[in-house]
Design an enzyme around this catalytic site. Structure first.
Site, PDB file in Angstrom:
ATOM      1  CE  LYS A 102      24.277  62.079  53.974  1.00 30.61           C
ATOM      2  NZ  LYS A 102      24.181  62.025  55.447  1.00 30.61           N
ATOM      3  CD  GLU A 126      37.299  58.190  56.729  1.00 27.12           C
ATOM      4  OE1 GLU A 126      36.555  57.719  55.849  1.00 27.12           O
ATOM      5  OE2 GLU A 126      38.505  58.380  56.567  1.00 27.12           O
ATOM      6  CE  LYS A 202      26.067  59.095  52.599  1.00 23.09           C
ATOM      7  NZ  LYS A 202      25.334  57.853  52.951  1.00 23.09           N
TER       8      LYS A 202
END
Length: 434
Positions: A102, A126, A202
């Site tokens: 991330k 994902e 995120k």
């Protein structure tokens, strides 16, 4: 056709990925067509909980991304470098990317997705947000018919664990953080989690997918949970709330603004709200859209099993796309799976948002103080919904104010003015209300 995978990293997540790929029985049929070709690690001396024949594992990471036999590079090393460099090199060599990183995507996604578009490869991520919760593919595919209007999420398991424990036990932040570190839920340096950096990474990724524009991470307003005390937890309970660290992204409500609100901060969440009952290390994301209304995704946000599940699902999706491309569906698959947006979103500054606020003040316990507080708030067009007072000690009282919905700009002006009141001792806590 066998699809060959190069795995970068064999830690907790990498080991989980390897175990799934080594044991494809009763899983997706495409797993039978996926083979781990080579694995790159930082150190060959580290003990491994998975076995491979001699020669499979190497410290030469560059050789993985340059290997012409490898179709997909799976990056689960973590950190910024060398992960970013290796991803870009792999893309330049025509390899598809699956990553759980991330931090790299949030900071360098523009560069990575631009390169991927130029070289005609997929970048799948994902596992980069909320572990095993399939929210990325939902935003890209399942909810593709919707105009997404907002995302609100508990997207950091460490802070949710800490705040849940504080709520259940009345414990203080520092003591609960130490327990989380001992149990492995928090790092030795917890800064990324408790100061909101992880959640900002995120929500930047989710907002980019939801609203179709790139997000500059530095433009996201961010607060952590270090200032939350047991007193705030107790007051929240009395008022019918729980405190959560939320990532919030939504289209601006300001009719003069066409931007997007994106922020990370502690928030008072009504006990009746779907996110209020999400406790421990669990993550949950509420997506609002037209015409679907509201959808809530919940599940494990981290850990070997959850993250490896998401990584392998992305590998399977790439393999399925490659098979479809071989049958002439390349453009359609690229539109469905790709992240092709190339412009930056306009983010509304925090001063433009409007919300309710919880304020905890310490003031002298004497007549007229409540009136002075009310007059100061009123001067700046801040309406009060609730005001409560509890005597503490030594002639001081704890005063709780919950406002009506008000602009951030007016609220902060009122707070600045309050600090000039002679009877005011301090303002320990300011928390926005969902």
């Amino acid at each position: 056709m066998t699809c060959k995978v190069g795995l970068l990293g064999l830690g907790t997540v990498g080991t989980g990925v390897a175990k799934i790929l080594q044991d494809p029985v009763d899983r997706h049929p495409l797993l039978q067509e996926i083979e781990i070709a080579r694995i790159g690690v930082r150190s060959l001396l580290k003990p491994r909980d998975v076995e491979f024949p001699d020669g499979y594992i190497t410290e030469d990471l560059q050789s993985i991304v340059a290997d012409p036999e490898i179709d997909i590079v799976v990056e689960v090393m973590g950190g910024i470098e060398p992960a970013k460099r290796l991803i870009l090199t792999a893309i330049a060599n025509g390899k598809h990317i699956v990553t759980a990183n991330k931090a790299v995507i949030a900071r360098y996604g523009d560069e990575i997705f631009t390169a991927a578009k130029e070289h005609g490869v997929y970048v799948m991520l994902e596992a980069a947000v909320c572990g095993g919760i399939p929210v990325i593919q939902a935003l890209k595919q399942s909810l593709g018919a919707n105009r997404i209007t907002g995302i609100t999420g508990i997207i950091n398991g460490t802070t949710n664990y800490i705040l849940s424990r504080m709520h259940a036990e009345g414990a203080e932040f520092e003591n609960t953080l130490e327990d989380a570190q001992r149990l492995g839920y928090a790092e030795a340096d917890p800064t990324a989690d408790v100061d909101g950096f992880d959640a900002a990474d995120k929500i930047a990724i989710l907002a980019s997918l939801a609203f179709g524009d790139r997000i500059k991470l530095d433009d996201i307003y961010r607060e952590g949970i270090r200032t939350i005390t047991s007193a705030d937890i107790a007051w929240a309970k009395d008022l019918g709330f729980v405190i959560k660290l939320l990532g919030i992204a939504r289209r601006s409500n300001d009719k003069t603004e066409k931007g997007i609100e994106i922020r990370v901060h502690p928030t008072l969440v009504p006990q009746t709200h779907p996110l209020a009952s999400i406790n421990g290390v669990t993550n949950a994301i509420r997506v609002e859209g037209d015409p679907i209304g509201e959808v809530v995704f919940s599940g494990p946000g981290a850990g070997s099993g959850a993250t490896a599940s998401a990584v392998v699902a992305d590998i399977v999706n790439v393999v399925a796309a490659l098979k479809a491309s071989s049958k002439g569906a390349s453009n359609e698959i690229n539109q469905l799976m790709g992240c092709s947006h190339d412009r930056y979103a306009t983010l509304s500054p925090i001063q433009n948002i409007a919300t309710q606020y919880y304020v905890r003040l310490i003031a002298q316990d004497k007549p007229g103080v409540i009136g002075d507080l009310g007059a100061c708030f009123g001067k700046h067009l801040v309406s009060i919904q609730t005001i409560l007072q509890r005597n503490i000690h030594d002639g001081f009282a704890e005063i709780i104010v919950v406002t009506q919905t008000v602009s951030e700009q007016n609220f902060q002006a009122a707070i600045a003015d309050l600090k000039n009141l002679a009877a005011l001792h301090s303002i320990p806590t300011l928390i926005r209300v969902l």
